[in-house]
Design an enzyme around this catalytic site. Structure first.
Site, PDB file in Angstrom:
ATOM      1  N   ARG A   1      56.974 -42.774  -5.858  1.00 60.31           N
ATOM      2  CA  ARG A   1      57.760 -41.741  -6.273  1.00 60.31           C
ATOM      3  C   ARG A   1      59.512 -41.625  -6.351  1.00 60.31           C
ATOM      4  NH1 ARG A   1      58.029 -36.605  -3.570  1.00 60.31           N
ATOM      5  NH2 ARG A   1      59.082 -35.551  -5.319  1.00 60.31           N
TER       6      ARG A   1
ATOM      7  N   ALA B   1      62.049 -43.398  -4.266  1.00 57.50           N
ATOM      8  CA  ALA B   1      63.155 -45.440  -4.364  1.00 57.50           C
ATOM      9  C   ALA B   1      63.839 -44.994  -4.575  1.00 57.50           C
ATOM     10  CB  ALA B   1      61.812 -45.423  -6.030  1.00 57.50           C
TER      11      ALA B   1
ATOM     12  N   ASP C   1      40.013 -49.475  -6.457  1.00 55.67           N
ATOM     13  CA  ASP C   1      38.815 -49.867  -7.048  1.00 55.67           C
ATOM     14  C   ASP C   1      37.387 -49.723  -6.234  1.00 55.67           C
ATOM     15  OD1 ASP C   1      38.895 -51.721  -5.591  1.00 55.67           O
ATOM     16  OD2 ASP C   1      39.260 -53.427  -7.903  1.00 55.67           O
TER      17      ASP C   1
ATOM     18  N   LEU D   1      49.516 -47.242   2.915  1.00 55.01           N
ATOM     19  CA  LEU D   1      50.761 -47.611   1.505  1.00 55.01           C
ATOM     20  C   LEU D   1      51.372 -48.478   2.872  1.00 55.01           C
ATOM     21  CD1 LEU D   1      51.521 -44.048   1.725  1.00 55.01           C
ATOM     22  CD2 LEU D   1      50.448 -45.779  -0.027  1.00 55.01           C
ATOM     23  N   GLU D   2      51.342 -49.414   2.252  1.00 58.10           N
ATOM     24  CA  GLU D   2      52.516 -50.362   2.796  1.00 58.10           C
ATOM     25  C   GLU D   2      53.962 -49.512   2.392  1.00 58.10           C
ATOM     26  OE1 GLU D   2      50.900 -51.839  -0.326  1.00 58.10           O
ATOM     27  OE2 GLU D   2      49.051 -52.982   1.144  1.00 58.10           O
TER      28      GLU D   2
END
Length: 182
Positions: free
Chosen positions: A99, A103, A117, A128-129
């Site tokens: 978001r 950031a 995918d 999440l990295e």
């Protein structure tokens, strides 16, 4: 074609996009859905050498943030996951990104590999990295809104099978370098 808020709501209502726990309508944004931080983090131990083709297991400390916070130091990298699990049909892929609000304090969410995918055969969370690229110490809490999930409709259905290395993914998991070699 990127799905709009109205199409996302329609697909949620029709069951084409499935999310658990059920999506709060306030989290449906103009072109995506806000995602929240899950209950555990993986903190990599320092001074490890990783051979991407070697297949060794990377060592992490597993930390629960259910009842306490975690302070991410400047320059620190960790793994987390989305609180939400989701499933989409074969003609939709998802994109995860941070978001803009987070950031702006230097927190990078999902540093690479933003295309999701493989969520058409089963519900999965997203790992999440996360890296603190800013000058501030950042406090992370369970269920903080950190990421955004957008949806792209494909021209045809995906025909390939899902890679099984992260089958059943429910929460944060370490990289599976052994499966990458196959």
């Amino acid at each position: 074609m990127l799905l709009s808020d109205q199409t996302i709501r329609d697909y949620l209502h029709a069951g084409k996009i499935k999310i658990i726990p059920e999506c709060n309508q306030a989290d449906v944004r103009p072109a995506g859905i806000r995602l929240h931080l899950g209950s555990e983090l993986l903190i990599p131990f320092d001074h490890q050498t990783v051979d991407l083709d070697g297949g060794e297991e990377i060592q992490f400390e597993r930390v629960s943030i259910l009842e306490k916070t975690f302070t991410l130091k400047p320059g620190q990298f960790i793994l987390g996951s989305t609180h939400e699990k989701f499933q989409v049909p074969r003609n939709i892929v998802c994109h995860v990104d941070g978001r803009s609000t987070v950031a702006k304090v230097g927190l990078a969410i999902h540093c690479t590999s933003g295309i999701i995918d493989g969520n058409f055969e089963e519900m999965r969370s997203i790992v999440l990295e996360m890296k603190n690229q800013g000058p501030f110490e950042i406090v992370l809490r369970y269920k903080t809104a950190l990421a955004m999930l957008s949806f792209t409709q494909l021209t045809t259905d995906i025909t390939q099978s899902v890679q099984k290395q992260y089958s059943g993914q429910d929460g944060v998991v370490a990289p599976n370098l052994k499966a990458q070699k196959k």
